[in-house]
Design a protein around this motif. Structure first.
Motif, PDB file in Angstrom:
ATOM      1  N   ASP A 134       0.862  -1.177   0.000  1.00 39.49           N
ATOM      2  CA  ASP A 134       0.000   0.000   0.000  1.00 39.49           C
ATOM      3  C   ASP A 134       0.902   1.231   0.000  1.00 39.49           C
ATOM      4  OD1 ASP A 134      -1.539   2.283   1.514  1.00 39.49           O
ATOM      5  OD2 ASP A 134      -3.077   0.890   0.825  1.00 39.49           O
ATOM      6  N   PRO A 135       0.647   2.223  -0.847  1.00 36.53           N
ATOM      7  CA  PRO A 135       1.544   3.391  -0.926  1.00 36.53           C
ATOM      8  C   PRO A 135       1.635   4.171   0.380  1.00 36.53           C
ATOM      9  CG  PRO A 135      -0.462   3.728  -2.220  1.00 36.53           C
ATOM     10  CD  PRO A 135      -0.432   2.287  -1.845  1.00 36.53           C
ATOM     11  N   ILE A 136       0.542   4.220   1.151  1.00 36.89           N
ATOM     12  CA  ILE A 136       0.586   4.943   2.425  1.00 36.89           C
ATOM     13  C   ILE A 136       1.517   4.220   3.395  1.00 36.89           C
ATOM     14  CG2 ILE A 136      -0.785   5.808   4.353  1.00 36.89           C
ATOM     15  CD1 ILE A 136      -3.178   5.911   2.512  1.00 36.89           C
ATOM     16  N   SER A 137       1.407   2.896   3.477  1.00 39.19           N
ATOM     17  CA  SER A 137       2.277   2.117   4.359  1.00 39.19           C
ATOM     18  C   SER A 137       3.741   2.262   3.939  1.00 39.19           C
ATOM     19  CB  SER A 137       1.864   0.645   4.328  1.00 39.19           C
ATOM     20  OG  SER A 137       0.537   0.476   4.747  1.00 39.19           O
ATOM     21  N   GLN A 138       4.001   2.258   2.652  1.00 42.65           N
ATOM     22  CA  GLN A 138       5.371   2.395   2.173  1.00 42.65           C
ATOM     23  C   GLN A 138       5.907   3.790   2.459  1.00 42.65           C
ATOM     24  OE1 GLN A 138       5.268   1.139  -1.963  1.00 42.65           O
ATOM     25  NE2 GLN A 138       4.099  -0.684  -1.410  1.00 42.65           N
ATOM     26  N   PHE A 139       5.052   4.798   2.399  1.00 47.45           N
ATOM     27  CA  PHE A 139       5.450   6.162   2.757  1.00 47.45           C
ATOM     28  C   PHE A 139       5.816   6.233   4.240  1.00 47.45           C
ATOM     29  CE2 PHE A 139       4.440  10.420   4.306  1.00 47.45           C
ATOM     30  CZ  PHE A 139       5.140  11.221   3.413  1.00 47.45           C
ATOM     31  N   ILE A 140       4.999   5.616   5.094  1.00 50.98           N
ATOM     32  CA  ILE A 140       5.283   5.586   6.527  1.00 50.98           C
ATOM     33  C   ILE A 140       6.603   4.878   6.797  1.00 50.98           C
ATOM     34  CG2 ILE A 140       4.489   4.678   8.752  1.00 50.98           C
ATOM     35  CD1 ILE A 140       1.623   5.049   7.740  1.00 50.98           C
ATOM     36  N   SER A 141       6.802   3.734   6.151  1.00 50.74           N
ATOM     37  CA  SER A 141       8.033   2.970   6.342  1.00 50.74           C
ATOM     38  C   SER A 141       9.250   3.762   5.884  1.00 50.74           C
ATOM     39  CB  SER A 141       7.938   1.645   5.581  1.00 50.74           C
ATOM     40  OG  SER A 141       9.136   0.911   5.677  1.00 50.74           O
ATOM     41  N   PHE A 143       9.741   7.040   5.810  1.00 47.47           N
ATOM     42  CA  PHE A 143      10.088   8.134   6.711  1.00 47.47           C
ATOM     43  C   PHE A 143      10.287   7.669   8.151  1.00 47.47           C
ATOM     44  CE2 PHE A 143       8.550  10.692   3.201  1.00 47.47           C
ATOM     45  CZ  PHE A 143       9.404  11.774   3.234  1.00 47.47           C
ATOM     46  N   SER A 144      10.127   6.371   8.422  1.00 46.39           N
ATOM     47  CA  SER A 144      10.388   5.835   9.756  1.00 46.39           C
ATOM     48  C   SER A 144      11.771   5.206   9.848  1.00 46.39           C
ATOM     49  CB  SER A 144       9.322   4.782  10.114  1.00 46.39           C
ATOM     50  OG  SER A 144       8.037   5.366  10.136  1.00 46.39           O
ATOM     51  N   ASN A 145      12.467   5.154   8.737  1.00 44.03           N
ATOM     52  CA  ASN A 145      13.805   4.585   8.739  1.00 44.03           C
ATOM     53  C   ASN A 145      14.752   5.469   9.558  1.00 44.03           C
ATOM     54  OD1 ASN A 145      16.690   4.350   7.459  1.00 44.03           O
ATOM     55  ND2 ASN A 145      15.608   2.482   6.841  1.00 44.03           N
ATOM     56  N   GLU A 146      15.453   4.874  10.524  1.00 43.50           N
ATOM     57  CA  GLU A 146      16.299   5.646  11.429  1.00 43.50           C
ATOM     58  C   GLU A 146      17.448   6.332  10.691  1.00 43.50           C
ATOM     59  OE1 GLU A 146      17.626   3.164  14.551  1.00 43.50           O
ATOM     60  OE2 GLU A 146      15.616   2.834  15.406  1.00 43.50           O
ATOM     61  N   HIS A 147      18.087   5.624   9.773  1.00 52.03           N
ATOM     62  CA  HIS A 147      19.200   6.217   9.033  1.00 52.03           C
ATOM     63  C   HIS A 147      18.717   7.381   8.163  1.00 52.03           C
ATOM     64  CE1 HIS A 147      20.557   2.084   9.973  1.00 52.03           C
ATOM     65  NE2 HIS A 147      21.741   2.660  10.134  1.00 52.03           N
ATOM     66  N   LEU A 148      17.546   7.198   7.557  1.00 52.14           N
ATOM     67  CA  LEU A 148      16.994   8.274   6.739  1.00 52.14           C
ATOM     68  C   LEU A 148      16.624   9.468   7.605  1.00 52.14           C
ATOM     69  CD1 LEU A 148      15.951   9.302   3.982  1.00 52.14           C
ATOM     70  CD2 LEU A 148      13.744   8.295   4.568  1.00 52.14           C
ATOM     71  N   LEU A 149      16.087   9.206   8.809  1.00 48.86           N
ATOM     72  CA  LEU A 149      15.697  10.293   9.703  1.00 48.86           C
ATOM     73  C   LEU A 149      16.913  11.122  10.108  1.00 48.86           C
ATOM     74  CD1 LEU A 149      13.418  11.628  11.272  1.00 48.86           C
ATOM     75  CD2 LEU A 149      13.853  10.051  13.149  1.00 48.86           C
ATOM     76  N   ILE A 150      18.020  10.450  10.425  1.00 44.69           N
ATOM     77  CA  ILE A 150      19.247  11.175  10.777  1.00 44.69           C
ATOM     78  C   ILE A 150      19.730  11.998   9.587  1.00 44.69           C
ATOM     79  CG2 ILE A 150      21.660  10.910  11.444  1.00 44.69           C
ATOM     80  CD1 ILE A 150      20.819   8.407  12.998  1.00 44.69           C
ATOM     81  N   PHE A 151      19.696  11.390   8.400  1.00 47.69           N
ATOM     82  CA  PHE A 151      20.102  12.106   7.193  1.00 47.69           C
ATOM     83  C   PHE A 151      19.210  13.319   6.947  1.00 47.69           C
ATOM     84  CE2 PHE A 151      19.540  12.690   2.582  1.00 47.69           C
ATOM     85  CZ  PHE A 151      20.840  13.040   2.226  1.00 47.69           C
ATOM     86  N   LEU A 152      17.886  13.150   7.130  1.00 43.44           N
ATOM     87  CA  LEU A 152      16.961  14.264   6.925  1.00 43.44           C
ATOM     88  C   LEU A 152      17.209  15.383   7.924  1.00 43.44           C
ATOM     89  CD1 LEU A 152      13.542  12.497   6.156  1.00 43.44           C
ATOM     90  CD2 LEU A 152      14.966  13.812   4.584  1.00 43.44           C
ATOM     91  N   LEU A 271      11.804  22.441  10.041  1.00 46.12           N
ATOM     92  CA  LEU A 271      12.455  22.505  11.349  1.00 46.12           C
ATOM     93  C   LEU A 271      11.478  22.122  12.461  1.00 46.12           C
ATOM     94  CD1 LEU A 271      15.039  23.270  12.904  1.00 46.12           C
ATOM     95  CD2 LEU A 271      14.139  25.613  13.042  1.00 46.12           C
ATOM     96  N   ASN A 272      10.235  22.588  12.352  1.00 38.53           N
ATOM     97  CA  ASN A 272       9.220  22.240  13.348  1.00 38.53           C
ATOM     98  C   ASN A 272       8.970  20.732  13.382  1.00 38.53           C
ATOM     99  OD1 ASN A 272       8.899  24.870  14.074  1.00 38.53           O
ATOM    100  ND2 ASN A 272       6.971  25.188  13.011  1.00 38.53           N
ATOM    101  N   TYR A 273       8.905  20.116  12.201  1.00 39.60           N
ATOM    102  CA  TYR A 273       8.676  18.670  12.147  1.00 39.60           C
ATOM    103  C   TYR A 273       9.790  17.906  12.857  1.00 39.60           C
ATOM    104  CZ  TYR A 273       8.666  13.936  10.320  1.00 39.60           C
ATOM    105  OH  TYR A 273       8.718  12.568  10.217  1.00 39.60           O
ATOM    106  N   VAL A 274      11.029  18.259  12.558  1.00 42.96           N
ATOM    107  CA  VAL A 274      12.162  17.550  13.168  1.00 42.96           C
ATOM    108  C   VAL A 274      12.211  17.789  14.671  1.00 42.96           C
ATOM    109  CG1 VAL A 274      14.687  17.447  13.256  1.00 42.96           C
ATOM    110  CG2 VAL A 274      13.522  17.539  11.052  1.00 42.96           C
ATOM    111  N   VAL A 275      12.100  19.048  15.084  1.00 46.13           N
ATOM    112  CA  VAL A 275      12.231  19.390  16.502  1.00 46.13           C
ATOM    113  C   VAL A 275      11.135  18.746  17.341  1.00 46.13           C
ATOM    114  CG1 VAL A 275      12.106  21.282  18.166  1.00 46.13           C
ATOM    115  CG2 VAL A 275      13.483  21.535  16.097  1.00 46.13           C
ATOM    116  N   PHE A 276       9.890  18.868  16.902  1.00 45.38           N
ATOM    117  CA  PHE A 276       8.787  18.389  17.736  1.00 45.38           C
ATOM    118  C   PHE A 276       8.594  16.878  17.645  1.00 45.38           C
ATOM    119  CE2 PHE A 276       7.776  22.890  17.416  1.00 45.38           C
ATOM    120  CZ  PHE A 276       7.439  23.179  18.726  1.00 45.38           C
TER     121      PHE A 276
END
Length: 331
Positions: A134-141, A143-152, A271-276
């Motif tokens: 499902d595209p929504i589930s794949q989108f969630i997955s 942006f939930s990746n830890e390495h990607l989150l650190i990179f972002l 910035l708000n998304y990352v901080v909060f």
């Protein structure tokens, strides 16, 4: 004729207020449907694991190895045959087995790559290498990746720093500080902060609810539990307010200045998304959100909102005195 009309209206009203019913009473403890033990186990597994047989996955890893033989043969060290499925290949859950003696993972999943290829794999290994189809589930997955989150986080901080430097260099408008007289950009930044806080709150206090949403996503807030409904509503509101903010920005600024302002607004929202989203996981996001909301409202109503109208050109001005638009003196 008049009496017939009243009689017809009365009969029609009675039909509308009536309902079909059955006078057969259900015996106490009698269920409407009976289930086999296999069906009960499948429903129980669906309730706890949020998927069951015939559920569709897509491979997110580079490759996944599946074993053709039964799990008992694998555990007993017998010779087995295996095959590999690759990235973006679709898999369907064909069977589920519980092996209590397996110390690694007692749950084994059989998936079908096609009509001829069926293979077994530990559930933990399967779920770490696939996403729901499902595209929504794949989108969630994604942006939930830890390495990607650190990179972002790193990329967003660099982007915000560069954007602030660019805005200060050209003395451009920026939300909260040198803002334009419209509340939509401020409201958009607040919605992003609230949504990020709520997103992390669901993961903290209702992880099972979020996991179920991950396996069965929907963009309809009216079909979800309360917290998810509020979160999805905030996402839809974010889209609507973003459109209004873009439209109102170009009403107040020229194209070049408007693009710079929107660039700064995007950086502030990122910035708000990352901080909060990160700070809420450590419970710091809640007082931080209160402080940020208070600051945003104070800045807008104290320094941004126009309180007066020029008596000559009719444009809105922040204070009495010389009009910045036409130069008229307003006393």
């Amino acid at each position: 004729m008049r009496n017939f009309k009243y009689f017809f209206i009365l009969a029609l009203t009675a039909c509308c207020l009536s309902a079909c019913y059955s006078n057969k009473r259900q015996a106490p403890g009698q269920s409407l449907a009976t289930y086999t033990d296999t069906q009960i186990d499948s429903l129980r597994f669906l309730f706890t694991h949020h998927y069951t047989e015939n559920y569709n996955f897509v491979v997110s890893a580079d490759s996944v190895r599946l074993t053709r033989q039964m799990p008992e043969e694998v555990l007993n060290g017998l010779s087995v045959d295996s095959f590999t499925v690759y990235h973006d290949q679709r898999l369907v859950v064909a069977d589920i087995r519980f092996i209590p003696t397996d110390l690694i993972d007692s749950v084994w999943i059989q998936v079908a790559a096609d009509q001829a290829n069926f293979g077994w794999i530990h559930e933990s290994e399967l779920l770490s290498n696939v996403d729901p189809d499902d595209p929504i589930s794949q989108f969630i997955s994604f942006f939930s990746n830890e390495h990607l989150l650190i990179f972002l986080i790193v990329v967003i901080m660099i982007f915000v720093g560069y954007t602030l430097r660019l805005l200060l260099k050209y003395n451009a408008h920026i939300v909260h500080f040198r803002d334009i007289d419209t509340f939509y950009p401020t409201l958009l930044a607040l919605i992003v902060a609230f949504s990020a806080t709520l997103y992390s709150t669901i993961q903290l206090f209702a992880p099972d609810m979020w996991r179920h949403f991950y396996f069965h996503p929907s963009l309809n807030p009216f079909t979800q539990p309360f917290l998810l409904a509020v979160f999805l509503s905030s996402v839809w509101l974010m889209v609507i307010v973003a459109i209004a903010a873009v439209d109102d920005t170009f009403r107040h600024l020229k194209v070049g200045e408007g693009l710079l302002y929107l660039l700064g607004l995007f950086g502030m929202c990122a910035l708000n998304y990352v901080v909060f989203s990160v700070s809420t996981l450590y419970y710091i996001g809640y007082p931080l959100l209160v402080i940020y909301v208070t600051f945003a409202f104070w800045r807008y109503f104290r320094h941004t909102r126009s309180k007066y109208v020029c008596g000559k050109c009719g444009m809105q001005i922040h204070k009495k005195g010389q009009c910045p638009h036409c130069g008229a003196n307003n006393i």
